[in-house]
Design an enzyme around this catalytic site. Structure first.
Site, short mmCIF file in Angstrom:
data_model
loop_
_atom_site.label_atom_id
_atom_site.label_comp_id
_atom_site.label_asym_id
_atom_site.label_seq_id
_atom_site.Cartn_x
_atom_site.Cartn_y
_atom_site.Cartn_z
N LYS A 169 -35.97 24.68 -47.99
CA LYS A 169 -34.82 23.98 -48.56
C LYS A 169 -33.69 24.98 -48.82
CE LYS A 169 -34.05 20.61 -52.35
NZ LYS A 169 -34.74 19.86 -53.43
N SER B 165 -34.15 14.99 -53.30
CA SER B 165 -33.12 15.80 -52.71
C SER B 165 -33.58 16.67 -51.53
CB SER B 165 -32.53 16.72 -53.78
OG SER B 165 -33.51 17.61 -54.25
N SER C 268 -38.10 15.11 -56.01
CA SER C 268 -37.34 15.51 -54.83
C SER C 268 -38.17 15.97 -53.64
CB SER C 268 -36.36 16.63 -55.20
OG SER C 268 -35.28 16.09 -55.91
#
Lengths: 101, 491, 474
Positions: B79, B154, B178
């Site tokens: 990420k 996310s 997330s």
């Protein structure tokens, strides 16, 4: 339900100042509305009954034997320290003039 | 043959046996991304040079007779909020558009220690603040199961990278769901470990008391492989837990669910959840019962406070963590300012107002409110109490059952742009994932079916603190007896 | 002060004597080129986390114990938020409602003490320098470990504030916590002062004073502020709640900012740092490290060595001074002589050379040896000074110094005889006078020989040699 505090212009301006976020006129109504909606919904916590079952908190703790030993290490080179800064001079970060609030 | 449909477990084995080379794997990954990422926009950037060099070095070591690590040649995407030395890492924010990390996050360095290859950084909601990956400053990531569907967030980019077969494992971070929620929406498996099990050093903070580094993969087995490599105390992270025993071997210890008590909390299995999602969850419960599990109905009354508590605590911590972005020490600074003329307050305010997107600004304002004088007692302090109450309820509930089950998300993937203007509705959408975040317990999402129109549905399992291995064991048994996790998008 | 009672409270920051910073391994150093003592943690780089320093906690614990504070078994770091370019994270890691220690007291006069409210641990900020292109930020100091000691408003007179700080500094130095040098910034003090009518129990509006860079400056600034507020109140005016900066060169304070809008620091428990839990064993171990405090030491010196009150005060001013003294005495030095030499000669000499007792070229055993050589008359008062000076400028033993300087006593009659002859030849009238029984005339001859030998002639040998030579000549 306890009355949620109103998010008025003064409070919104205060929050913007604390957070260093500018609140142009055209955004104020929208932000105030959103914050008011959230604050009203979250006010439900105010009336909940959280009588603590016991003192046994789930929070971690740290004890002295887990702390870092006091040994200095060679710090990164000043060029690395300043590498991500938007403005530098004389091996320092440069900012706009500081004016006392 | 492409090496890509292989799981990490199979891939690393093949590389260690010399059946395929790390360079082939790296090439396949880069080619796959080049051909399909234009459709889904999972990656912000691939570390092309880095992974090519890494692969060559691994192949040389292999040729020299060295025994490679547990993740030998496994390409892993991470990420955009985990630092990789000398790579731009932006946390999905304009504020960090040019920021370069001087070191690699502990959680990623440990994977490299096991000979994994870092493939690139994946798109995310700005600073993790979102559930659809739409708040990214850079691009809109799309769900591979439907062009106009959000991937969740996310860690949307990471979920899509695995779902679309661009890599077998992608690392995410999970503050309120997330990792689990995008995994559910993209038909893959996602694990949020016990808080503190995987160190946070090198993770750009959203809300420190809730942030967990997690992973997305196709199978529980790959998640276990990852977890064993990434777990363990880090002296640089005062909140990291003592190194736990490994879990991978637990997966071989069970072939059914006999004697396992699975709790179904009413509060997380009813109100506000789509019919199709509930049906898939109930089918999963039934399937687990067939595999020998006992189903226990249970209560978790404080779960109704989870969303308010989570959003007050997370935003208060976020307002604090994001105070460092003042345009002085790192990152972006608003243009048109002349530091010899402006005041530092003006520069900082302008920088933050232009550098942060609107959702981040909204959350900073909410968090500032929740922690400000005159309001913190009624909001921040109450939220902490709600968190403690919920922790106690989880503890009590886990005396009656070994794991808890509920849907991961109340709905399957919605359309892009669906709920953009209604923050409360968006926040309530996280109601099923935030309880485990507040409690700090391990939780995972695995695919358990799909809607009539083909959108994946995920089921969430939660276990007591430190029982990450037990959780993966349950998921592994379920996956050994089901095929939901094998379903692939058509791209 | 007629009509009003002065109420003063102090907030003292003490730099904890650690090698590395409070939350990072960057070295702590007073000097250094800008940003060369900065770790990623100190600039709050995205992704970093604070790592608390054990020694800082130990030293803060000792400081609290030394002033009689109660260590809290459960304490917590908190974030204090404000935006300022010298504060890279936008918050300072400090402690709020759960500080490391509560309570304690510091003497401020005969039968007067000032209670301590609390002691907490926090990190220092960076340094700003203003220039034509903008403000320059140097973060070498950012993250350095501090203990903040907050007093209760028990002080009633600026002189008491002076006493408070002297005692506090003495105790903190003794406990080995900090060198407490106000000029170098390792001890800093802010003062709050208000006036209330005599007999009232409601405090007046308080003013905070900053830029107080020495203990004397604290007293001067408070005296000025006492006068200013008195004049203001006497004239029917009102004191405004504000922060004022002290300008010592002109002897005035000036308003820096109003305190009408108290800043909202939005304290939050730091989620990166679990609460600190210490046990009685840890506290006992820290207490053991403090050892003897100044008052105990003064009592013991008076008892054991029969030294005067003035002497023991001088010896107990600093742990190192007393330690040096005791080591010298243990090496055989006479207590009174060691005290005199240490206080009157060695310390001033070290100060002018920018040295301290740790780096003193004269070790306690060397001082003891010097005093022994003086006692057995190897050295005279005069030559002992020369040896002392020599020792200060080179690391040698006193005996070596005597040899280096050619200061060995000349007691060999054969060596002295030619000089005695010369002296008699140069001052025949003195020799005659001695021969005639005017005994005091011999001093002139002795002085002459002493000059020739730079004071090295053994006085007794010289005396008898002079007498026999004069007797033989006549």
């Amino acid at each position: 339900m306890p009355n949620p505090p109103p998010i008025d212009d003064a409070l919104l301006a205060h929050l913007g100042e604390l957070a260093r976020i500018s609140l142009p006129k055209q955004r104020q109504a929208e932000l105030r509305g959103k914050l008011q909606q959230l604050v009203a919904a979250f006010s439900s916590l105010g009336e909940a009954d959280f009588d603590m079952c016991d003192g046994d908190s789930a929070r971690q703790i740290i004890t002295p034997d887990e702390l870092r030993e006091d040994r200095a290490e060679t710090p990164p080179d000043v060029s690395e320290v300043l590498a991500n800064s938007p403005q530098t001079a004389a091996d320092c970060f440069v900012v706009a003039r500081v004016v006392e609030p | 043959m492409s090496t890509l449909p292989l799981t990490a477990t199979a891939l690393s084995q093949a590389i260690r046996q010399g059946d395929i080379t790390a360079s082939d794997v790296a090439k396949d990954c880069l080619a796959r991304i080049a051909s399909i990422d234009g459709k889904v926009s999972a990656f912000c950037e691939t570390f092309t040079q880095r992974i090519t060099e890494q692969a060559a070095a691994l192949d040389n070591r292999k040729q020299a007779g060295e025994v490679l690590g547990a993740l030998a040649g496994v390409p892993i995407a991470s990420k955009d909020n985990l630092l990789v030395a000398n790579q731009t890492i932006s946390a999905g924010s304009r504020m960090l558009s040019t920021f370069r990390g001087p070191f690699t996050a502990t959680s990623l360095a440990r994977l490299e220690d096991q000979d994994a290859m870092l493939l690139g950084r994946t798109n995310m909601d700005e600073f993790g603040m979102g559930s659809t990956t739409e708040t990214s400053a850079w691009q809109k990531t799309r769900n591979p199961f439907g062009d106009n569907l959000v991937p969740g967030g996310s860690s949307g980019g990471s979920a899509v990278a695995v779902s679309a077969d661009m890599c077998p494992i992608a690392i995410g971070s999970d503050t309120g769901g997330s990792v689990r929620q995008p995994a559910a929406l993209c038909g893959v498996s996602g694990l949020k470990p016990t808080y503190g099990r995987v160190p946070r050093y090198g993770l750009i903070a959203y809300a420190s008391s809730l942030d967990c580094v997690g992973a997305i993969a196709r199978t529980a087995e790959d998640l276990a492989l990852w977890l064993d490599c990434a777990s363990g105390q880090d002296p640089a992270d005062a909140t990291s837990l003592p190194t736990p025993p490994t879990v991978a071997q637990l997966l071989q210890e069970r072939s059914d669910l006999k004697g396992v008590r699975i709790g179904v909390p009413r509060a997380l299995n009813g109100e506000g959840i789509d019919e199709e999602v509930l049906a898939a969850t109930q089918a999963t419960t039934a399937h687990m019962q067939e595999l020998g599990a006992t189903i226990v109905e249970c209560d978790l009354p404080s779960a109704k406070h989870a969303v308010p508590a989570y959003y007050l605590l997370a935003t208060a911590e976020a307002a604090s963590n994001l105070a460092r972005y003042d345009g002085v020490h790192y990152g972006w600074r608003a243009a048109n300012n002349d530091s010899s003329r402006q005041s530092s307050i003006e520069t900082t305010t302008q920088t933050r107002s232009e550098g942060f997107g609107s959702e981040v600004q909204l959350r900073i304002l909410l968090g500032t409110f929740a922690s400000s004088y005159g309001y913190s007692a009624q909001f921040y302090d109450r939220a902490r109490m709600a968190r403690r109450a919920l922790q106690h309820e989880f503890q009590a509930t886990f005396k009656q059952c070994d794991a808890l089950l509920c849907p991961t998300s109340p709905t399957a993937a919605p359309q892009l742009g669906d709920s953009e203007d209604d923050p409360l509705a968006r926040y309530l959408w996280d109601a099923l994932t935030v309880p485990a975040s507040l409690a700090g317990i391990p939780a995972l999402s695995i695919p358990c079916g799909n809607t009539n129109d083909g959108r994946p549905i995920g089921v969430q399992l939660m276990a007591p603190h430190h029982q990450d291995g037990r959780l993966l064991q349950l998921a592994h048994v379920f996956q050994a007896h089901s095929e939901h996790h094998l379903r692939r998008p058509q791209l | 002060m007629t009509g009003y009672t002065t109420v003063i409270g102090l907030e003292v920051h003490v730099q904890l004597g650690t090698e590395s910073k409070l939350f990072s391994p960057a070295p702590v150093a007073a000097l250094g080129a800008p940003n060369t003592r900065v770790h990623h943690v100190d600039i709050g780089l995205p992704g970093v986390l604070p790592r608390p320093n054990l020694r800082a906690i130990e030293l803060a614990t000792r400081a609290a114990l030394a002033i009689g504070g109660e260590i809290q078994l459960y304490s917590e770091f908190a974030r204090k938020h404000y935006f300022y370019p010298d504060l890279p994270k936008g918050y300072q890691i400090s402690q709020f409602d759960l500080p490391l220690a509560l309570g304690g007291s510091v003497p401020i006069g005969t039968n007067r003490t000032c209670r301590i409210h609390r002691l907490h641990v926090e990190e220092d900020a960076g340094k700003l320098t203003h220039s034509a292109i903008g403000t320059l930020v140097d973060l070498n100091r950012a993250g350095v470990a501090l203990a903040e000691i907050v007093s209760e408003p028990d002080i009633r007179d600026p002189r008491e504030a002076h006493t408070f700080l002297r005692h506090l500094r003495e105790v903190i130095r003794f406990a080995g916590v900090s060198d407490c040098d106000m000029e170098l910034g390792s001890m800093r003090c802010d003062a709050n002062i208000s006036l209330m009518p005599v007999g009232s129990d409601t405090f007046g509006t308080k003013v905070e004073l900053k830029n107080l860079n020495s203990i004397k400056m604290v007293q001067r600034a408070l005296e000025y502020e006492e006068r200013r507020q008195t004049a203001m109140l006497a004239g029917g005016g009102k004191v405004i709640s504000e922060t004022r900066g002290w300008h010592d060169e002109i002897g005035e304070s000036r308003s820096m900012r109003s305190k009408e809008n108290a800043p909202d620091y939005r304290y939050l428990p730091d989620p990166d740092l679990p609460p600190l839990v210490v046990d009685e064993a840890f506290i006992a171990a820290q207490r053991a490290q403090i050892g003897e405090l100044p008052q105990q030491r003064r009592d013991r010196y008076q008892e054991a060595y029969g030294l005067s009150g003035q002497d023991v005060t001088a010896l107990a001013q600093d742990r190192k001074v007393g330690d040096y003294f005791e080591t010298a005495v243990a090496a055989g030095a006479d207590a009174k002589a060691a005290c005199n030499w240490l206080i009157e000669d060695l310390l001033p000499a070290l100060r002018t050379r920018h040295l301290d007792l740790d780096t003193s070229p004269i070790t306690p055993s060397a001082l003891a040896e010097l005093l022994a050589l003086l006692a057995d008359k190897t050295l005279t008062q005069k030559t002992s000074r020369l040896v002392f000076e020599h020792l200060l400028s080179s690391v040698v033993s006193p005996k070596q110094a005597i040899a280096d300087l050619g200061l060995g006593r000349i007691a060999d009659p054969a060596e002295l005889q030619p000089l005695v002859n010369e002296a008699i030849a140069e001052k025949p009238e003195a020799a005659r006078a001695v021969a005639e029984g005017k005994d005091r005339a011999i001093d002139a001859l002795k002085g002459l020989v002493m000059r020739k030998t730079r004071g090295r002639a053994d006085p007794e040998v010289l005396d008898s040699l002079l007498r026999t030579t004069i007797a033989g000549n006549s």
